[in-house]
Design a protein around this motif. Structure first.
Motif, PDB file in Angstrom:
ATOM      1  N   ALA A 159       8.544 -19.248 -35.241  1.00  0.00           N
ATOM      2  CA  ALA A 159       9.554 -19.879 -34.389  1.00  0.00           C
ATOM      3  C   ALA A 159      10.454 -18.825 -33.736  1.00  0.00           C
ATOM      4  N   LEU A 160      10.860 -17.830 -34.517  1.00  0.00           N
ATOM      5  CA  LEU A 160      11.682 -16.753 -33.966  1.00  0.00           C
ATOM      6  C   LEU A 160      10.903 -15.958 -32.914  1.00  0.00           C
ATOM      7  N   TYR A 161       9.614 -15.756 -33.160  1.00  0.00           N
ATOM      8  CA  TYR A 161       8.757 -15.060 -32.200  1.00  0.00           C
ATOM      9  C   TYR A 161       8.748 -15.791 -30.860  1.00  0.00           C
ATOM     10  N   ILE A 162       8.668 -17.129 -30.910  1.00  0.00           N
ATOM     11  CA  ILE A 162       8.648 -17.917 -29.675  1.00  0.00           C
ATOM     12  C   ILE A 162       9.975 -17.798 -28.940  1.00  0.00           C
ATOM     13  N   VAL A 163      11.073 -17.982 -29.682  1.00  0.00           N
ATOM     14  CA  VAL A 163      12.401 -17.988 -29.060  1.00  0.00           C
ATOM     15  C   VAL A 163      12.728 -16.624 -28.454  1.00  0.00           C
ATOM     16  N   PHE A 164      12.579 -15.556 -29.258  1.00  0.00           N
ATOM     17  CA  PHE A 164      12.946 -14.227 -28.768  1.00  0.00           C
ATOM     18  C   PHE A 164      11.897 -13.652 -27.833  1.00  0.00           C
ATOM     19  N   GLY A 165      10.631 -14.082 -27.990  1.00  0.00           N
ATOM     20  CA  GLY A 165       9.610 -13.668 -27.042  1.00  0.00           C
ATOM     21  C   GLY A 165       9.871 -14.255 -25.665  1.00  0.00           C
ATOM     22  N   LYS A 166      10.357 -15.486 -25.640  1.00  0.00           N
ATOM     23  CA  LYS A 166      10.719 -16.118 -24.377  1.00  0.00           C
ATOM     24  C   LYS A 166      11.854 -15.349 -23.699  1.00  0.00           C
ATOM     25  N   LYS A 167      12.871 -14.980 -24.482  1.00  0.00           N
ATOM     26  CA  LYS A 167      13.998 -14.226 -23.925  1.00  0.00           C
ATOM     27  C   LYS A 167      13.559 -12.853 -23.429  1.00  0.00           C
ATOM     28  N   ALA A 168      12.729 -12.186 -24.233  1.00  0.00           N
ATOM     29  CA  ALA A 168      12.269 -10.851 -23.846  1.00  0.00           C
ATOM     30  C   ALA A 168      11.394 -10.910 -22.604  1.00  0.00           C
ATOM     31  N   GLY A 169      10.497 -11.894 -22.547  1.00  0.00           N
ATOM     32  CA  GLY A 169       9.609 -12.012 -21.400  1.00  0.00           C
ATOM     33  C   GLY A 169      10.325 -12.396 -20.123  1.00  0.00           C
ATOM     34  N   SER A 170      11.448 -13.128 -20.262  1.00  0.00           N
ATOM     35  CA  SER A 170      12.178 -13.582 -19.081  1.00  0.00           C
ATOM     36  C   SER A 170      13.110 -12.518 -18.518  1.00  0.00           C
ATOM     37  N   SER A 171      13.670 -11.692 -19.398  1.00  0.00           N
ATOM     38  CA  SER A 171      14.690 -10.742 -18.956  1.00  0.00           C
ATOM     39  C   SER A 171      14.217  -9.299 -18.900  1.00  0.00           C
ATOM     40  N   LEU A 172      13.064  -8.995 -19.509  1.00  0.00           N
ATOM     41  CA  LEU A 172      12.588  -7.618 -19.568  1.00  0.00           C
ATOM     42  C   LEU A 172      11.192  -7.508 -18.979  1.00  0.00           C
ATOM     43  N   ASP A 173      10.783  -6.281 -18.721  1.00  0.00           N
ATOM     44  CA  ASP A 173       9.419  -6.018 -18.275  1.00  0.00           C
ATOM     45  C   ASP A 173       8.459  -6.354 -19.408  1.00  0.00           C
ATOM     46  N   LYS A 174       7.216  -6.756 -19.048  1.00  0.00           N
ATOM     47  CA  LYS A 174       6.250  -7.150 -20.073  1.00  0.00           C
ATOM     48  C   LYS A 174       5.906  -6.019 -21.026  1.00  0.00           C
ATOM     49  N   SER A 175       6.222  -4.793 -20.663  1.00  0.00           N
ATOM     50  CA  SER A 175       5.971  -3.666 -21.560  1.00  0.00           C
ATOM     51  C   SER A 175       6.835  -3.721 -22.809  1.00  0.00           C
ATOM     52  N   CYS A 176       7.818  -4.646 -22.833  1.00  0.00           N
ATOM     53  CA  CYS A 176       8.659  -4.758 -24.021  1.00  0.00           C
ATOM     54  C   CYS A 176       7.845  -5.147 -25.242  1.00  0.00           C
ATOM     55  N   VAL A 177       6.685  -5.815 -25.030  1.00  0.00           N
ATOM     56  CA  VAL A 177       5.867  -6.202 -26.170  1.00  0.00           C
ATOM     57  C   VAL A 177       5.320  -4.974 -26.883  1.00  0.00           C
ATOM     58  N   ALA A 178       5.043  -3.904 -26.127  1.00  0.00           N
ATOM     59  CA  ALA A 178       4.566  -2.660 -26.745  1.00  0.00           C
ATOM     60  C   ALA A 178       5.654  -2.041 -27.609  1.00  0.00           C
ATOM     61  N   LEU A 179       6.881  -2.029 -27.110  1.00  0.00           N
ATOM     62  CA  LEU A 179       7.991  -1.482 -27.885  1.00  0.00           C
ATOM     63  C   LEU A 179       8.283  -2.341 -29.101  1.00  0.00           C
ATOM     64  N   ALA A 180       8.183  -3.668 -28.942  1.00  0.00           N
ATOM     65  CA  ALA A 180       8.397  -4.566 -30.072  1.00  0.00           C
ATOM     66  C   ALA A 180       7.340  -4.341 -31.147  1.00  0.00           C
TER      67      ALA A 180
END
Length: 284
Positions: A159-180
């Motif tokens: 659930a946290l992955y969905i919520v914070f993934g949504k925030k990260a994907g909306s406000s940051l470049d998709k490369s944030c997943v690599a840093l995460a």
């Protein structure tokens, strides 16, 4: 058709790729458990995934503000904890039970995010299908309590992955997943090393870890962050209900596991909820 109109359908296809990849690699992960255990398997999986995503997305070429690191860290820790809890649960309880219990996380997000009656109809339909598929009735005597708790904990992290993934994907470049993923692997690797010791570096394990990192983490999370950016959280959560359905279908197609009428009814309910939620996405 312009891209904004097509993006929900593209996101659905990306989720199907992600879930199929995860299900195909689940059996591979279980073959590694006897050698390096769930924690070691999680550590190698995240480490390989982080290396691949960093090489592909090259986040160091992006301008990422310092304020974004808190969001990236939470997203990465949620992802890593979700994987570790699920693999630990999987080593104690059956896969079907673990998936069903873990799915309480996305369903909770969907219910809390719903505002329209039609949204709740899809949530209830998906939940009904999952209740029918839930294998607790057949194997209640063999369920390890700690395994069940770990699966539920994995659901919370999901659930946290969905919520914070949504925030990260909306406000940051998709490369944030690599840093995460890098943050998550750095947090989990000491745990895996402590649990597995030198067995973690067994040469025979490394090729399997590479495949596991690609198909269990790098590919799924790389495409899911795009889907999260283009889909509402409630729709993403309902669509993820295809996860246990795909597992059941894979068992039927590749393992010869027969499904009864109730199970086919559950699959139909879950898939109807997924399609319905896609067709009723509110346009911005």
């Amino acid at each position: 058709m312009n891209f904004s109109a097509a993006s929900p359908l593209v996101s659905v296809l990306l989720l199907l790729v992600s879930m199929s990849s995860i299900q195909a690699s689940a059996s591979l992960a279980k073959t590694i458990f006897p050698v390096i255990g769930p924690a070691g398997t999680t550590a190698l999986r995240l480490l390989v995934a982080a290396a691949i995503l960093l090489a592909v997305m090259r986040p160091w070429t992006k301008n990422i503000p310092r304020s974004a690191w808190k969001l990236i860290a939470v997203f990465g820790l949620a992802t890593a904890s979700m994987n570790l809890c699920f693999y630990e649960a999987l080593s104690r309880i059956p896969l079907g039970v673990a998936v069903a219990l873990e799915f309480t996380g996305p369903l909770t997000v969907a219910m809390l995010s719903s505002r329209r009656l039609v949204d709740m109809v899809w949530v209830i339909l998906a939940a009904a299908g999952l209740v029918i598929l839930l294998p607790l009735r057949q194997s209640a005597d063999s369920i390890d309590p700690l395994g069940a708790l770990l699966a539920l904990a994995s659901g919370v992290c999901w659930a946290l992955y969905i919520v914070f993934g949504k925030k990260a994907g909306s406000s940051l470049d998709k490369s944030c997943v690599a840093l995460a993923m890098l943050v998550g692997s750095c947090a989990i690797f000491p745990v895996g090393l402590a649990a597995s010791g030198t067995a973690l570096f067994t040469p025979e394990i490394l090729p399997l870890a590479l495949l596991l990192g690609i198909f269990s983490s790098a590919l799924p999370y790389g495409v899911e962050i795009i889907a999260l950016k283009n889909l509402p959280s409630r729709t993403f959560s309902i669509l993820m209900s295809l996860e246990p359905a795909l597992a059941a279908l894979s068992g039927f197609l590749f393992l010869g596991e027969q499904l009864n009428l109730a199970q086919w009814t559950a699959l139909a309910a879950i898939m109807t909820a997924s399609v319905g939620s896609t067709l009723t996405i509110q346009r911005r």
